[in-house]
Scaffold this motif. Structure first.
Motif, PDB file in Angstrom:
ATOM      1  N   GLY A 246       0.791  -1.220   0.000  1.00  0.00           N
ATOM      2  CA  GLY A 246       0.000   0.000   0.000  1.00  0.00           C
ATOM      3  C   GLY A 246       0.824   1.272   0.000  1.00  0.00           C
ATOM      4  N   LEU A 247       2.006   1.216   0.610  1.00  0.00           N
ATOM      5  CA  LEU A 247       2.863   2.402   0.669  1.00  0.00           C
ATOM      6  C   LEU A 247       3.282   2.825  -0.732  1.00  0.00           C
ATOM      7  N   GLU A 248       3.695   1.856  -1.537  1.00  0.00           N
ATOM      8  CA  GLU A 248       4.122   2.158  -2.904  1.00  0.00           C
ATOM      9  C   GLU A 248       2.932   2.635  -3.752  1.00  0.00           C
ATOM     10  N   THR A 252       2.575   6.408  -5.454  1.00  0.00           N
ATOM     11  CA  THR A 252       2.398   6.556  -6.904  1.00  0.00           C
ATOM     12  C   THR A 252       1.138   7.351  -7.218  1.00  0.00           C
ATOM     13  N   VAL A 253       0.043   7.038  -6.512  1.00  0.00           N
ATOM     14  CA  VAL A 253      -1.207   7.774  -6.729  1.00  0.00           C
ATOM     15  C   VAL A 253      -1.014   9.258  -6.407  1.00  0.00           C
ATOM     16  N   ASP A 254      -0.350   9.554  -5.304  1.00  0.00           N
ATOM     17  CA  ASP A 254      -0.137  10.952  -4.906  1.00  0.00           C
ATOM     18  C   ASP A 254       0.643  11.719  -5.976  1.00  0.00           C
ATOM     19  N   VAL A 255       1.664  11.078  -6.529  1.00  0.00           N
ATOM     20  CA  VAL A 255       2.458  11.725  -7.577  1.00  0.00           C
ATOM     21  C   VAL A 255       1.600  11.968  -8.814  1.00  0.00           C
ATOM     22  N   LEU A 256       0.795  10.986  -9.179  1.00  0.00           N
ATOM     23  CA  LEU A 256      -0.021  11.096 -10.394  1.00  0.00           C
ATOM     24  C   LEU A 256      -1.090  12.177 -10.272  1.00  0.00           C
ATOM     25  N   ASN A 287      -8.309   2.243  -4.668  1.00  0.00           N
ATOM     26  CA  ASN A 287      -9.605   2.918  -4.605  1.00  0.00           C
ATOM     27  C   ASN A 287      -9.793   3.647  -3.278  1.00  0.00           C
ATOM     28  N   ALA A 288      -9.420   2.978  -2.191  1.00  0.00           N
ATOM     29  CA  ALA A 288      -9.572   3.594  -0.870  1.00  0.00           C
ATOM     30  C   ALA A 288      -8.731   4.857  -0.756  1.00  0.00           C
ATOM     31  N   HIS A 289      -7.525   4.817  -1.324  1.00  0.00           N
ATOM     32  CA  HIS A 289      -6.663   5.999  -1.240  1.00  0.00           C
ATOM     33  C   HIS A 289      -7.229   7.149  -2.071  1.00  0.00           C
ATOM     34  N   LEU A 290      -7.793   6.835  -3.220  1.00  0.00           N
ATOM     35  CA  LEU A 290      -8.433   7.879  -4.026  1.00  0.00           C
ATOM     36  C   LEU A 290      -9.576   8.540  -3.242  1.00  0.00           C
ATOM     37  N   MET A 341     -10.243   7.016 -13.160  1.00  0.00           N
ATOM     38  CA  MET A 341     -10.408   7.640 -11.847  1.00  0.00           C
ATOM     39  C   MET A 341      -9.216   8.526 -11.482  1.00  0.00           C
ATOM     40  N   ILE A 342      -8.005   8.057 -11.792  1.00  0.00           N
ATOM     41  CA  ILE A 342      -6.826   8.858 -11.461  1.00  0.00           C
ATOM     42  C   ILE A 342      -6.788  10.134 -12.295  1.00  0.00           C
TER      43      ILE A 342
END
Length: 351
Positions: A246-248, A252-256, A287-290, A341-342
């Motif tokens: 989940g950390l990775e 990645t999501v945060d950067v995108l 999905n949860a992080h989004l 979604m991203i």
């Protein structure tokens, strides 16, 4: 000593980790616990509580500890000043943990015997169980406890059905609604509940819980501190970050979504990593992080008085939830869902 599960499996069960109903360890939330224990002793416990706070900080565990307290001490005036610590060897604890106690009703996403999967929403059929539950007389005159976990997962029909129960609550009945995003609930439901805001745990509290669960932490002090900081006070997030990549994924999501321009190549690599047949947990983590990003953005916008912007994020939150549900229900292309979604969130954050 190996962990022995006695609780029914849930949609978000993690292997080797106790369900809230069977978790005798409640860390943090002392002020909220004292407030409710005092209210109960005084005969002033509200009929409906909204336990609000980020995912994984112990809201459901708190709900079950409160349920145990009410049933362990049916005479309110003689109840202790703090929530009773569960006796794990007692029949009461085991009945509650197994979902077999007649005075506790736990409502969550149901399991579909045909598809062999858990539903993506808490359906109206589940909420209708409340009427049957409340029609039965309490066996010893103690409280009856309805736990909705989480209330965020209710569809509109389910929410309206629950609202009818909240409007005319029976005596000695308490509804405990767990929510990760109180703003996503119907205003009419929020207005009929007393909000109890539970705060994220401190880093040392998260570490205490992980140690009690037997979860390994990085030996390197810097890496351990980084993990606890990224978990944001959530035990569940700490487990997912350390054990399931989940950390990775979150990085990645945060950067995108936070980049000035959209990195399509990186987005495709992430989509490939989370959309495979054996990547259920990674897909759920993404999905949860989004959803967490949108929730936090909405909260910040509301705090700064940007009402229109907060409303836009609330709409995006609902769109994301619907897209997640549709992808699962209709077995849609997970890679395309991830990319859509991203990109949607990247564009929204730019507005």
């Amino acid at each position: 000593m190996m962990f022995e599960r006695i609780a029914p499996e849930q949609h978000d069960t993690l292997e080797g980790i106790a369900e809230p109903s069977e978790n005798a360890l409640l860390v943090g939330h002392a002020e909220a616990a004292a407030t409710l224990a005092s209210a109960y002793r005084a005969g002033k416990l509200p009929h409906a509580l909204l336990l609000a706070g980020p995912r994984g900080i112990g809201k459901a565990t708190f709900a079950y500890h409160l349920a145990y307290h009410l049933l362990r001490h049916p005479a309110a005036a003689g109840a202790p000043e703090m929530l009773a610590a569960p006796d794990t060897d007692s029949p009461l604890f085991r009945q509650i943990a197994m979902g077999a106690h007649p005075a506790v009703l736990h409502l969550t996403r149901p399991f579909n015997d045909k598809t062999k999967k858990f539903a993506t929403l808490l359906t109206v059929d589940e909420i209708r169980r409340v009427n049957r539950f409340l029609s039965m007389t309490s066996h010893d005159g103690s409280y009856r406890v309805v736990i909705v976990d989480p209330a965020d997962d209710m569809n509109t029909n389910a929410a309206n059905a629950l609202l009818k129960n909240l409007e005319e609550p029976p005596a000695r009945t308490v509804f405990l609604l767990i929510t990760h995003s109180a703003g996503s609930l119907l205003p009419t439901i929020r207005s009929r509940c007393q909000m109890i805001r539970l705060q994220p745990l401190a880093a040392d509290e998260v570490e205490t819980v992980l140690t009690a669960l037997g979860m390994p932490l990085p030996d390197d002090a810097g890496k351990r501190a980084a993990l606890l900081e990224r978990a944001g006070g959530s035990v569940r997030d700490a487990i997912l970050l350390s054990e399931f990549g989940g950390l990775e994924i979150a990085d990645t999501v945060d950067v995108l979504v936070g980049g000035a321009s959209f990195d399509f190549a990186k987005a495709h690599r992430l989509a490939d990593a989370v959309s495979g047949r054996d990547n259920e947990i990674r897909f759920d983590l993404m999905n949860a992080h989004l959803l967490d990003i949108v929730t936090q953005a909405a909260g910040k916008a509301a705090e700064t008085g940007e009402i229109a912007r907060a409303g836009n994020f609330a709409r995006v939150f609902q769109e994301l939830r619907i897209a997640i549900s549709d992808t699962d229900t209709y077995n849609l292309d997970r890679k395309q869902h991830t990319l859509n979604m991203i990109l949607r969130l990247h564009d929204t954050l730019r507005m």
